[in-house]
Design a protein around this motif. Structure first.
Motif, PDB file in Angstrom:
ATOM      1  N   ILE A 118       0.864  -1.182   0.000  1.00  0.00           N
ATOM      2  CA  ILE A 118       0.000   0.000   0.000  1.00  0.00           C
ATOM      3  C   ILE A 118       0.896   1.226   0.000  1.00  0.00           C
ATOM      4  CG2 ILE A 118      -1.736   1.310   1.268  1.00  0.00           C
ATOM      5  CD1 ILE A 118      -2.869  -1.293   2.272  1.00  0.00           C
ATOM      6  N   MET A 119       0.647   2.145  -0.933  1.00  0.00           N
ATOM      7  CA  MET A 119       1.543   3.288  -1.104  1.00  0.00           C
ATOM      8  C   MET A 119       0.729   4.533  -1.403  1.00  0.00           C
ATOM      9  SD  MET A 119       2.975   2.126  -4.828  1.00  0.00           S
ATOM     10  CE  MET A 119       3.145   0.450  -4.202  1.00  0.00           C
ATOM     11  N   ASP A 120       1.402   5.676  -1.249  1.00  0.00           N
ATOM     12  CA  ASP A 120       0.795   6.963  -1.562  1.00  0.00           C
ATOM     13  C   ASP A 120       1.010   7.275  -3.043  1.00  0.00           C
ATOM     14  OD1 ASP A 120       0.042   7.330   1.076  1.00  0.00           O
ATOM     15  OD2 ASP A 120       1.934   8.300   1.604  1.00  0.00           O
ATOM     16  N   CYS A 121       0.045   7.961  -3.630  1.00  0.00           N
ATOM     17  CA  CYS A 121       0.139   8.420  -5.014  1.00  0.00           C
ATOM     18  C   CYS A 121      -0.067   9.928  -5.011  1.00  0.00           C
ATOM     19  CB  CYS A 121      -0.891   7.735  -5.895  1.00  0.00           C
ATOM     20  SG  CYS A 121      -0.823   8.237  -7.633  1.00  0.00           S
ATOM     21  N   GLY A 122       0.940  10.663  -5.488  1.00  0.00           N
ATOM     22  CA  GLY A 122       0.850  12.116  -5.471  1.00  0.00           C
ATOM     23  C   GLY A 122      -0.149  12.690  -6.437  1.00  0.00           C
ATOM     24  N   CYS A 123      -0.673  11.879  -7.360  1.00  0.00           N
ATOM     25  CA  CYS A 123      -1.609  12.364  -8.364  1.00  0.00           C
ATOM     26  C   CYS A 123      -3.065  12.089  -7.994  1.00  0.00           C
ATOM     27  CB  CYS A 123      -1.284  11.739  -9.721  1.00  0.00           C
ATOM     28  SG  CYS A 123       0.360  12.135 -10.335  1.00  0.00           S
ATOM     29  N   ARG A 124      -3.332  11.521  -6.817  1.00  0.00           N
ATOM     30  CA  ARG A 124      -4.698  11.295  -6.365  1.00  0.00           C
ATOM     31  C   ARG A 124      -4.721  11.414  -4.841  1.00  0.00           C
ATOM     32  NH1 ARG A 124      -6.998   7.448  -8.826  1.00  0.00           N
ATOM     33  NH2 ARG A 124      -5.401   7.003 -10.376  1.00  0.00           N
ATOM     34  N   THR A 125      -5.915  11.645  -4.290  1.00  0.00           N
ATOM     35  CA  THR A 125      -6.034  11.869  -2.854  1.00  0.00           C
ATOM     36  C   THR A 125      -5.995  10.572  -2.057  1.00  0.00           C
ATOM     37  OG1 THR A 125      -8.446  11.850  -3.062  1.00  0.00           O
ATOM     38  CG2 THR A 125      -7.340  13.985  -3.207  1.00  0.00           C
ATOM     39  N   ALA A 126      -6.490   9.471  -2.617  1.00  0.00           N
ATOM     40  CA  ALA A 126      -6.531   8.197  -1.910  1.00  0.00           C
ATOM     41  C   ALA A 126      -5.230   7.430  -2.111  1.00  0.00           C
ATOM     42  CB  ALA A 126      -7.710   7.358  -2.391  1.00  0.00           C
ATOM     43  N   VAL A 128      -3.119   3.901  -2.960  1.00  0.00           N
ATOM     44  CA  VAL A 128      -3.295   2.806  -3.918  1.00  0.00           C
ATOM     45  C   VAL A 128      -2.664   1.551  -3.347  1.00  0.00           C
ATOM     46  CG1 VAL A 128      -3.385   4.335  -5.904  1.00  0.00           C
ATOM     47  CG2 VAL A 128      -1.200   3.437  -5.159  1.00  0.00           C
ATOM     48  N   ALA A 129      -3.207   0.412  -3.744  1.00  0.00           N
ATOM     49  CA  ALA A 129      -2.727  -0.887  -3.274  1.00  0.00           C
ATOM     50  C   ALA A 129      -2.276  -1.703  -4.475  1.00  0.00           C
ATOM     51  CB  ALA A 129      -3.826  -1.627  -2.511  1.00  0.00           C
ATOM     52  N   LEU A 130      -1.106  -2.299  -4.351  1.00  0.00           N
ATOM     53  CA  LEU A 130      -0.588  -3.203  -5.369  1.00  0.00           C
ATOM     54  C   LEU A 130      -1.054  -4.609  -5.034  1.00  0.00           C
ATOM     55  CD1 LEU A 130       1.221  -3.748  -7.843  1.00  0.00           C
ATOM     56  CD2 LEU A 130       3.136  -4.010  -6.252  1.00  0.00           C
ATOM     57  N   VAL A 131      -1.873  -5.199  -5.903  1.00  0.00           N
ATOM     58  CA  VAL A 131      -2.430  -6.524  -5.673  1.00  0.00           C
ATOM     59  C   VAL A 131      -1.972  -7.448  -6.798  1.00  0.00           C
ATOM     60  CG1 VAL A 131      -4.418  -5.604  -4.441  1.00  0.00           C
ATOM     61  CG2 VAL A 131      -4.572  -6.014  -6.892  1.00  0.00           C
ATOM     62  N   GLY A 132      -1.955  -8.743  -6.505  1.00  0.00           N
ATOM     63  CA  GLY A 132      -1.523  -9.720  -7.488  1.00  0.00           C
ATOM     64  C   GLY A 132      -2.343 -10.975  -7.417  1.00  0.00           C
ATOM     65  N   CYS A 133      -2.577 -11.566  -8.577  1.00  0.00           N
ATOM     66  CA  CYS A 133      -3.260 -12.851  -8.695  1.00  0.00           C
ATOM     67  C   CYS A 133      -2.469 -13.677  -9.699  1.00  0.00           C
ATOM     68  CB  CYS A 133      -4.711 -12.672  -9.135  1.00  0.00           C
ATOM     69  SG  CYS A 133      -5.618 -14.224  -9.338  1.00  0.00           S
ATOM     70  N   TYR A 139      -2.796  -2.104  -9.866  1.00  0.00           N
ATOM     71  CA  TYR A 139      -3.083  -1.171  -8.784  1.00  0.00           C
ATOM     72  C   TYR A 139      -4.588  -1.012  -8.655  1.00  0.00           C
ATOM     73  CZ  TYR A 139       1.810   0.357  -8.700  1.00  0.00           C
ATOM     74  OH  TYR A 139       3.172   0.400  -8.595  1.00  0.00           O
ATOM     75  N   ILE A 140      -5.074  -0.954  -7.414  1.00  0.00           N
ATOM     76  CA  ILE A 140      -6.455  -0.618  -7.117  1.00  0.00           C
ATOM     77  C   ILE A 140      -6.460   0.453  -6.032  1.00  0.00           C
ATOM     78  CG2 ILE A 140      -7.285  -2.922  -7.738  1.00  0.00           C
ATOM     79  CD1 ILE A 140      -7.611  -3.484  -4.733  1.00  0.00           C
ATOM     80  N   ILE A 141      -7.609   1.073  -5.835  1.00  0.00           N
ATOM     81  CA  ILE A 141      -7.749   2.078  -4.788  1.00  0.00           C
ATOM     82  C   ILE A 141      -7.916   1.366  -3.445  1.00  0.00           C
ATOM     83  CG2 ILE A 141      -9.180   3.964  -3.931  1.00  0.00           C
ATOM     84  CD1 ILE A 141      -9.793   4.703  -6.771  1.00  0.00           C
ATOM     85  N   ALA A 142      -7.083   1.730  -2.473  1.00  0.00           N
ATOM     86  CA  ALA A 142      -7.061   1.051  -1.178  1.00  0.00           C
ATOM     87  C   ALA A 142      -8.181   1.557  -0.278  1.00  0.00           C
ATOM     88  CB  ALA A 142      -5.711   1.256  -0.499  1.00  0.00           C
ATOM     89  N   PRO A 148      -1.095  -5.008   3.833  1.00  0.00           N
ATOM     90  CA  PRO A 148      -0.439  -6.064   3.054  1.00  0.00           C
ATOM     91  C   PRO A 148      -0.723  -7.449   3.637  1.00  0.00           C
ATOM     92  CG  PRO A 148       1.063  -4.242   3.432  1.00  0.00           C
ATOM     93  CD  PRO A 148      -0.151  -3.962   4.270  1.00  0.00           C
ATOM     94  N   GLY A 149      -0.983  -8.387   2.750  1.00  0.00           N
ATOM     95  CA  GLY A 149      -1.314  -9.745   3.141  1.00  0.00           C
ATOM     96  C   GLY A 149      -2.789 -10.071   3.082  1.00  0.00           C
TER      97      GLY A 149
END
Length: 303
Positions: A118-126, A128-133, A139-142, A148-149
């Motif tokens: 889960i990280m900050d994105c300077g181009c949006r207020t919310a 973002v979360a890095l997810v994998g399958c 990336y999705i909005i957290a 994590p996990g």
């Protein structure tokens, strides 16, 4: 350089924007063959982003993208289109996938994604979360309590009994019970998230009428959506974003805000405020394709 078109009662010319730079910037937006958005995050046709211009690759990637700060200026003519925007500090853009699809069969296993970071994105207020399958990353909005996990479930099947989802899961609106808090709601099935994508915001499912689901947005506007529209569960992260104290004009410039005129005054509400009734219910349906009119052309001899 110009190209002329002839009509029975109209003649006009379209100029090359690279040769003539004195035309209004809105004209260039019509002439341009491509705008700075893709199908992953496509804005409204009436809205244009004059704050930044993203360098989009041909395929989706989780690598942070470079962006050019426009500071409210048109990217072609350089004229100021939106006042109040500044350059700000350099930021990387994280390409968020707004479409979450899962199997629609009754006996199909749902898609399960694992939250990696889960990280900050300077181009949006919310955040973002890095997810994998498997080997697929996106990336999705957290959400507020996402960490994590966590395992996120995505399913497109609508059962007879409403499901009991966890925060971060994605289901159709018809599969959720009354009072569920949702975000990243689709306007049309399959088009990706359209409503409720800012920090700390959330919508509430009020009721279901036949094949429609009534959802109350953060603005108290009630919309009637198809039960097949996907939505994520929970409240969006960074809920205290609008309570942060800026503290200094320099910090405000770093955020990309240009100083306002000295003649501008804030409306303090000293002379009262208007109390308006809530807006009426808005029903969203798919638009029927327009039928093309049949045009008949005739050639007549000139004497």
């Amino acid at each position: 350089m110009s190209v002329s078109f002839l009509a029975p009662a109209l003649r006009f010319s379209v100029f090359d924007p690279t040769k003539l730079k004195t035309i209004h910037s809105v004209f260039f937006n019509v002439v341009r063959h491509k705008w700075n958005f893709t199908h992953m995050e496509l804005p409204s046709p009436k809205s244009r982003n004059f704050r930044r211009e993203i360098e989009w690759p041909e395929k989706y990637t989780v690598k942070p993208l470079n962006n050019k700060h426009l500071a409210g200026r048109d990217p072609i003519s350089g004229r100021v289109v939106v006042k109040g925007l500044g350059g700000g500090i350099k930021q990387k853009y994280h390409w968020v996938d707004l479409k979450r699809f899962g199997p629609t069969g009754e006996h199909d296993a749902p898609r399960i994604d694992r939250v990696l970071e889960i990280m900050d994105c300077g181009c949006r207020t919310a955040k973002v979360a890095l997810v994998g399958c498997g080997t697929n990353l996106k990336y999705i909005i957290a959400t507020v309590n996402m960490k994590p996990g966590d395992m996120l479930v995505t399913s497109g099947y609508i059962p007879r009994i409403p499901v009991n989802p966890n925060e971060g899961d994605a289901y159709p609106l018809g599969a959720l019970s009354k009072g569920t808090k949702v975000h990243c709601i689709e306007k049309m099935p399959g088009e990706g998230a359209h409503y409720v994508m800012t920090a700390g915001s959330t919508a509430t499912i009020l009721r279901q009428v036949d094949d429609r689901v009534i959802v109350q947005l953060p603005s108290k506007l009630q919309v009637s959506l198809s039960k097949h529209c996907m939505a994520s569960i929970g409240q969006i992260s960074n809920a205290n974003h609008f309570k942060e104290h800026i503290g200094s004009p320099n910090r405000n410039r770093e955020l990309g805000n240009r100083p306002r005129s000295g003649l501008w005054q804030r409306k303090t509400g000293r002379f009262g405020r208007k109390i308006r009734p809530p807006p009426p219910l808005k029903i969203i349906t798919e638009l029927a394709p327009k039928k093309l009119e049949k045009v008949t052309l005739e050639l007549s001899a000139l004497f």
